[in-house]
Design a protein around this motif. Structure first.
Motif, PDB file in Angstrom:
ATOM      1  N   ALA A   1       1.048  -1.209   0.184  1.00 27.41           N
ATOM      2  CA  ALA A   1      -0.055  -0.044  -0.103  1.00 27.41           C
ATOM      3  C   ALA A   1       0.975   1.274  -0.129  1.00 27.41           C
ATOM      4  N   LEU A   2       1.949   1.369   0.809  1.00 27.23           N
ATOM      5  CA  LEU A   2       2.874   2.535   1.026  1.00 27.23           C
ATOM      6  C   LEU A   2       3.342   2.691  -0.580  1.00 27.23           C
ATOM      7  N   ARG A   3       3.880   1.593  -0.878  1.00 24.05           N
ATOM      8  CA  ARG A   3       4.820   1.483  -2.291  1.00 24.05           C
ATOM      9  C   ARG A   3       3.893   1.917  -3.466  1.00 24.05           C
TER      10      ARG A   3
ATOM     11  N   ALA B   1       2.115   6.485  -7.060  1.00 23.97           N
ATOM     12  CA  ALA B   1       0.984   7.348  -7.468  1.00 23.97           C
ATOM     13  C   ALA B   1       1.291   8.668  -7.417  1.00 23.97           C
ATOM     14  N   GLN B   2       1.927   9.220  -6.072  1.00 21.48           N
ATOM     15  CA  GLN B   2       2.253  10.307  -6.089  1.00 21.48           C
ATOM     16  C   GLN B   2       3.419  10.925  -7.169  1.00 21.48           C
ATOM     17  N   ILE B   3       4.230  10.193  -7.545  1.00 22.82           N
ATOM     18  CA  ILE B   3       5.237  10.291  -8.292  1.00 22.82           C
ATOM     19  C   ILE B   3       4.721  10.349  -9.733  1.00 22.82           C
TER      20      ILE B   3
ATOM     21  N   ALA C   1       2.906  13.821  -9.781  1.00 21.62           N
ATOM     22  CA  ALA C   1       3.706  15.042  -9.877  1.00 21.62           C
ATOM     23  C   ALA C   1       4.372  15.334 -11.227  1.00 21.62           C
ATOM     24  N   GLU C   2       4.926  14.155 -11.500  1.00 21.80           N
ATOM     25  CA  GLU C   2       5.386  14.314 -12.970  1.00 21.80           C
ATOM     26  C   GLU C   2       4.452  14.679 -14.007  1.00 21.80           C
ATOM     27  N   ALA C   3       3.118  14.219 -13.827  1.00 19.20           N
ATOM     28  CA  ALA C   3       2.209  14.732 -14.747  1.00 19.20           C
ATOM     29  C   ALA C   3       1.932  16.034 -14.790  1.00 19.20           C
TER      30      ALA C   3
ATOM     31  N   ILE D   1       7.952  20.130  -7.814  1.00 19.62           N
ATOM     32  CA  ILE D   1       9.317  19.438  -7.884  1.00 19.62           C
ATOM     33  C   ILE D   1       9.361  18.966  -6.254  1.00 19.62           C
ATOM     34  N   SER D   2       9.300  19.652  -5.295  1.00 21.80           N
ATOM     35  CA  SER D   2       9.352  19.019  -3.916  1.00 21.80           C
ATOM     36  C   SER D   2       8.478  17.817  -3.774  1.00 21.80           C
ATOM     37  N   LYS D   3       7.092  17.878  -4.212  1.00 27.08           N
ATOM     38  CA  LYS D   3       6.294  16.860  -3.967  1.00 27.08           C
ATOM     39  C   LYS D   3       6.919  15.561  -4.718  1.00 27.08           C
ATOM     40  N   LEU D   4       7.617  15.742  -5.950  1.00 26.33           N
ATOM     41  CA  LEU D   4       7.942  14.427  -6.549  1.00 26.33           C
ATOM     42  C   LEU D   4       9.160  14.048  -5.967  1.00 26.33           C
ATOM     43  N   SER D   5      10.205  14.976  -5.311  1.00 30.28           N
ATOM     44  CA  SER D   5      11.453  14.572  -4.709  1.00 30.28           C
ATOM     45  C   SER D   5      11.058  13.918  -3.336  1.00 30.28           C
ATOM     46  N   GLU D   6      10.051  14.510  -2.601  1.00 33.45           N
ATOM     47  CA  GLU D   6       9.579  13.790  -1.410  1.00 33.45           C
ATOM     48  C   GLU D   6       9.027  12.347  -1.766  1.00 33.45           C
ATOM     49  N   ALA D   7       8.195  11.981  -2.823  1.00 34.79           N
ATOM     50  CA  ALA D   7       7.924  10.868  -2.926  1.00 34.79           C
ATOM     51  C   ALA D   7       8.914   9.874  -3.284  1.00 34.79           C
TER      52      ALA D   7
END
Length: 82
Positions: A20-22, A27-29, A32-34, A60-66
């Protein structure tokens, strides 16, 4: 026999939690990329964002964090992905 069953249930639950975490981080990645790609490829379509650089920086911060979370999960808790 009961100990074995509890062990199997715990392992199954751990695997489900790991999965689930993975899935959440992947999904967050993807999200954010989209969003970032949309800014790069359709800057006119997102014109209602007067501070595009600031908004993109947040994405980009959200992408990096995920990505960091996914990497940490896989490195530190990969044994639960069985």
């Amino acid at each position: 026999m009961k100990i074995g069953l509890n062990t199997m249930r715990n392992k199954n639950m751990s695997n489900r939690l790991y999965s689930a975490l993975r899935a959440r981080y992947k999904a967050q990645i993807i999200e954010a990329e989209a969003d970032v790609l949309n800014f790069f490829e359709n800057p006119v379509a997102v014109a209602e964002h007067p501070h595009m650089v600031d908004t993109m920086d947040i994405l980009i911060s959200k992408l990096s964090e995920a990505e960091d979370k996914l990497a940490t999960l896989e490195v530190s808790f990969g044994e639960y992905n069985e």
